[in-house]
Design a protein around this motif. Structure first.
Motif, PDB file in Angstrom:
ATOM      1  N   ARG A 119       9.767   8.396  -5.316  1.00  0.00           N
ATOM      2  CA  ARG A 119       8.923   7.988  -4.186  1.00  0.00           C
ATOM      3  C   ARG A 119       7.967   6.858  -4.535  1.00  0.00           C
ATOM      4  O   ARG A 119       7.419   6.212  -3.644  1.00  0.00           O
ATOM      5  N   VAL A 120       7.717   6.639  -5.817  1.00  0.00           N
ATOM      6  CA  VAL A 120       6.747   5.631  -6.254  1.00  0.00           C
ATOM      7  C   VAL A 120       7.519   4.459  -6.867  1.00  0.00           C
ATOM      8  O   VAL A 120       8.201   4.616  -7.896  1.00  0.00           O
TER       9      VAL A 120
ATOM     10  N   LEU B 228       2.851  -2.052  -5.601  1.00  0.00           N
ATOM     11  CA  LEU B 228       3.019  -0.603  -5.687  1.00  0.00           C
ATOM     12  C   LEU B 228       3.323  -0.078  -4.293  1.00  0.00           C
ATOM     13  O   LEU B 228       2.594  -0.355  -3.337  1.00  0.00           O
ATOM     14  N   THR B 229       4.402   0.695  -4.187  1.00  0.00           N
ATOM     15  CA  THR B 229       4.789   1.299  -2.915  1.00  0.00           C
ATOM     16  C   THR B 229       4.989   2.789  -3.116  1.00  0.00           C
ATOM     17  O   THR B 229       5.727   3.200  -4.028  1.00  0.00           O
ATOM     18  N   VAL B 230       4.316   3.586  -2.279  1.00  0.00           N
ATOM     19  CA  VAL B 230       4.491   5.043  -2.285  1.00  0.00           C
ATOM     20  C   VAL B 230       5.148   5.414  -0.972  1.00  0.00           C
ATOM     21  O   VAL B 230       4.564   5.242   0.104  1.00  0.00           O
TER      22      VAL B 230
ATOM     23  N   ASP C  67      -1.029  12.063  -3.071  1.00  0.00           N
ATOM     24  CA  ASP C  67      -1.026  10.646  -3.428  1.00  0.00           C
ATOM     25  C   ASP C  67      -2.361   9.982  -3.153  1.00  0.00           C
ATOM     26  O   ASP C  67      -2.602   8.857  -3.585  1.00  0.00           O
ATOM     27  N   GLN C  68      -3.212  10.638  -2.380  1.00  0.00           N
ATOM     28  CA  GLN C  68      -4.474   9.989  -2.034  1.00  0.00           C
ATOM     29  C   GLN C  68      -5.363   9.912  -3.271  1.00  0.00           C
ATOM     30  O   GLN C  68      -5.229  10.661  -4.235  1.00  0.00           O
ATOM     31  N   GLY C  69      -6.274   8.945  -3.238  1.00  0.00           N
ATOM     32  CA  GLY C  69      -7.182   8.763  -4.366  1.00  0.00           C
ATOM     33  C   GLY C  69      -7.736   7.359  -4.392  1.00  0.00           C
ATOM     34  O   GLY C  69      -7.575   6.569  -3.455  1.00  0.00           O
ATOM     35  N   SER C  70      -8.380   7.049  -5.508  1.00  0.00           N
ATOM     36  CA  SER C  70      -8.999   5.750  -5.721  1.00  0.00           C
ATOM     37  C   SER C  70      -8.088   4.935  -6.641  1.00  0.00           C
ATOM     38  O   SER C  70      -8.010   5.203  -7.848  1.00  0.00           O
ATOM     39  N   TYR C  71      -7.409   3.940  -6.074  1.00  0.00           N
ATOM     40  CA  TYR C  71      -6.426   3.154  -6.824  1.00  0.00           C
ATOM     41  C   TYR C  71      -7.058   1.845  -7.317  1.00  0.00           C
ATOM     42  O   TYR C  71      -7.800   1.188  -6.576  1.00  0.00           O
TER      43      TYR C  71
ATOM     44  N   SER D 255       4.486   8.195   6.511  1.00  0.00           N
ATOM     45  CA  SER D 255       4.040   6.827   6.222  1.00  0.00           C
ATOM     46  C   SER D 255       4.316   6.469   4.767  1.00  0.00           C
ATOM     47  O   SER D 255       4.500   7.339   3.905  1.00  0.00           O
ATOM     48  N   SER D 256       4.325   5.156   4.520  1.00  0.00           N
ATOM     49  CA  SER D 256       4.418   4.624   3.156  1.00  0.00           C
ATOM     50  C   SER D 256       3.205   3.744   2.897  1.00  0.00           C
ATOM     51  O   SER D 256       2.742   3.023   3.792  1.00  0.00           O
ATOM     52  N   ALA D 257       2.693   3.832   1.685  1.00  0.00           N
ATOM     53  CA  ALA D 257       1.531   3.030   1.290  1.00  0.00           C
ATOM     54  C   ALA D 257       2.004   1.879   0.409  1.00  0.00           C
ATOM     55  O   ALA D 257       2.742   2.094  -0.559  1.00  0.00           O
ATOM     56  N   ARG D 258       1.565   0.659   0.746  1.00  0.00           N
ATOM     57  CA  ARG D 258       1.954  -0.519  -0.026  1.00  0.00           C
ATOM     58  C   ARG D 258       0.702  -1.264  -0.465  1.00  0.00           C
ATOM     59  O   ARG D 258      -0.122  -1.636   0.371  1.00  0.00           O
ATOM     60  N   LEU D 259       0.579  -1.476  -1.783  1.00  0.00           N
ATOM     61  CA  LEU D 259      -0.547  -2.191  -2.355  1.00  0.00           C
ATOM     62  C   LEU D 259      -0.006  -3.369  -3.161  1.00  0.00           C
ATOM     63  O   LEU D 259       1.000  -3.242  -3.878  1.00  0.00           O
TER      64      LEU D 259
END
Length: 494
Positions: free
Chosen positions: A165-166, A175-177, A184-188, A136-140
């Protein structure tokens, strides 16, 4: 007005003279800015000062009076001693070029003022909740109000930096990971700022599902061989997020009925020997992993360990403790008070550690003994409590040795003894009716004076020991020394 004509003609000659600092100056909407010149009161007095904005005169000062442009009424404060100017209640329209002309000396200066809306209302659009490691990719996306915002992304207290990757795009607001990992997990949070303000978003949690991996099978108790009838617990564990897993159990490759993280084998029999393994399944990642097999071998045990004593444990006697059990005895181990037994000169082990001998047992040998008999498939334990019997000894009588007639008498006898001693009281060699450790009488008489003897008896050791105590009884009007003299005359008819 002559000053304006002259200054207009020669203003170019004084540019960059340092009357105002280099700009630009930054200030928020609704705020206040101070245009501070480099002049001091000693450079004055100034005969004329003209402040201009975008080619328009906003304030004029000549000798002792000042004129403010109507659009700036109530917003300007002029400081004649340094020719400085304060401008308040700033609006976006106040952004631009400001200049000052000062007489005498034909001094000029210029600077720029930039007005910003403070940043606020910072929000982050969170990513999908179903992020799977490497899949998966994370998009914020970060948004805010305010002028000319800049963006910085944070994971906890660390700034997020771009990598293969970032990716940080759209003026750093997105921001896309790519191919997220557990690291990569955490409190953004998104921090937004401009030259006059900064704000930060509420944290957004990125959680990455991974596993199962490092599937481990633990057997408790852990042994190479197990006795028949044992209870064995097999526990399966794995690294995974979320930690909710399904488990499947196998014996020699055949699936068993248990599906939880623990498989309990109660009263296990020899036909349950074999290679056990567990398999973990994660419903988020849809991945399986199987543990390494654990071998369990079940054999019939020995049982019935017991300890017997060949003699009463009376201090000074020789005592043998014999440990025995049914079955094939291979090793015998002795412990005392929870620790391995340490032999001294008074102790010995014989008959393959079956017999523990005490040459002369003493109270230091008191304690909780444990005999463990074992073979490769089982063990059996036998506890034995040794209480060495001794005494009585150190017999003593306490109480008042000098009382008056009608005063109470109370004598207490004590002795060191295991088990506790019984007591006999005598007065001047004659047994008196008192069988407890305490002899008492509410009203003393002269006839109660004399030598008291307390005899302690241990019924197990069959040993006796005594103590004596001299009690003086006198009338209140006679002093101690006179009374003792009279008492002795009476006792011995002198």
């Amino acid at each position: 007005m002559i000053y304006l004509i002259i200054l207009g003609a020669i203003s170019g000659l004084s540019e960059g003279a340092g009357v105002l600092p280099d700009g630009p100056l930054n200030a928020p909407v609704g705020g206040t800015v101070m245009f501070t010149t480099t002049l001091t009161p000693s450079d004055g007095p100034f005969t004329a000062v003209f402040w201009n904005f975008g080619g328009m005169n906003i304030m004029s000062y000549e000798t002792t009076s000042s004129i403010t442009h109507p659009d700036y009424e109530g917003r300007i404060t002029f400081f004649p001693s340094t020719a400085s100017l304060e401008l308040r209640d700033l609006t976006l329209g106040d952004s631009g070029e400001y200049s000052v002309n000062i007489m005498p000396g034909l001094l000029t200066g210029g600077t720029r003022l930039d007005i910003y809306e403070p940043v606020s209302s910072v929000t982050v659009t969170p990513p999908s909740l179903d992020l799977v490691e490497f899949n998966s990719s994370a998009r914020l996306s970060c948004s805010s109000s305010g002028s000319f915002p800049s963006y910085v992304w944070m994971n906890g207290s660390s700034e997020v930096t771009a990598s293969d990757r970032v990716h940080v795009t759209d003026g750093d607001s997105n921001l896309t990971v790519v191919n997220v990992s557990r690291y990569d997990q955490g409190s953004y949070t998104c921090r937004v700022f401009n030259p006059v303000s900064n704000a930060i978003s509420d944290p957004v949690i990125i959680s990455v599902s991974f596993g199962p991996e490092n599937v481990t099978l633990t057997v408790s108790p852990s042994k190479n061989l197990y006795k028949e009838g044992s209870n064995i617990s097999l526990t399966c564990s794995a690294e995974s997020r979320p930690p909710f897993l399904q488990f499947f159990w196998f014996l020699d490759g055949e699936q068993l009925s248990g599906t939880g993280p623990e498989l309990r084998l109660m009263n296990i029999q020899t036909n349950q020997s074999g290679n056990y393994s567990c398999q973990a399944f994660q419903s988020k990642t849809l991945r399986y992993e199987t543990s390494q097999p654990s071998s369990i071998t079940v054999l019939q045990p020995i049982s019935g360990a017991h300890v017997r004593s060949t003699n009463l444990t009376i201090e000074g006697n020789s005592v043998n403790l014999t440990c025995d059990a049914s079955g094939s005895i291979v090793t015998i181990k002795w412990m005392k008070d929870g620790s391995d037994l340490i032999l001294n000169d008074n102790m010995a082990l014989s008959d393959n550690n079956k017999v523990l001998s005490f040459n002369t047992v003493n109270r230091e040998n008191n304690g909780d003994y444990l005999c463990t008999i074992s073979n490769p498939v089982s063990s059996s334990e036998a506890p034995y409590r040794m209480d060495v019997m001794y005494g009585p000894e150190n017999v003593r009588i306490t109480g008042k040795d000098n009382v008056t007639v009608s005063e109470p008498i109370k004598l207490i006898c004590s002795a060191d003894s295991t088990p506790s001693a019984t007591f006999t009281w005598m007065l001047n060699g004659t047994v008196i009716p008192a069988n407890s450790p305490e002899f008492s009488k509410e009203n003393a008489e002269l006839s109660d004076a004399g030598i008291y003897t307390c005899q302690a008896l241990n019924h197990i050791t069959d040993r006796r020991s005594s103590a004596t105590f001299e009690l003086f009884v006198h009338a209140g009007s006679i002093c101690n020394s006179d009374f003792r003299y009279v008492w002795y005359l009476w006792m011995f008819h002198l």
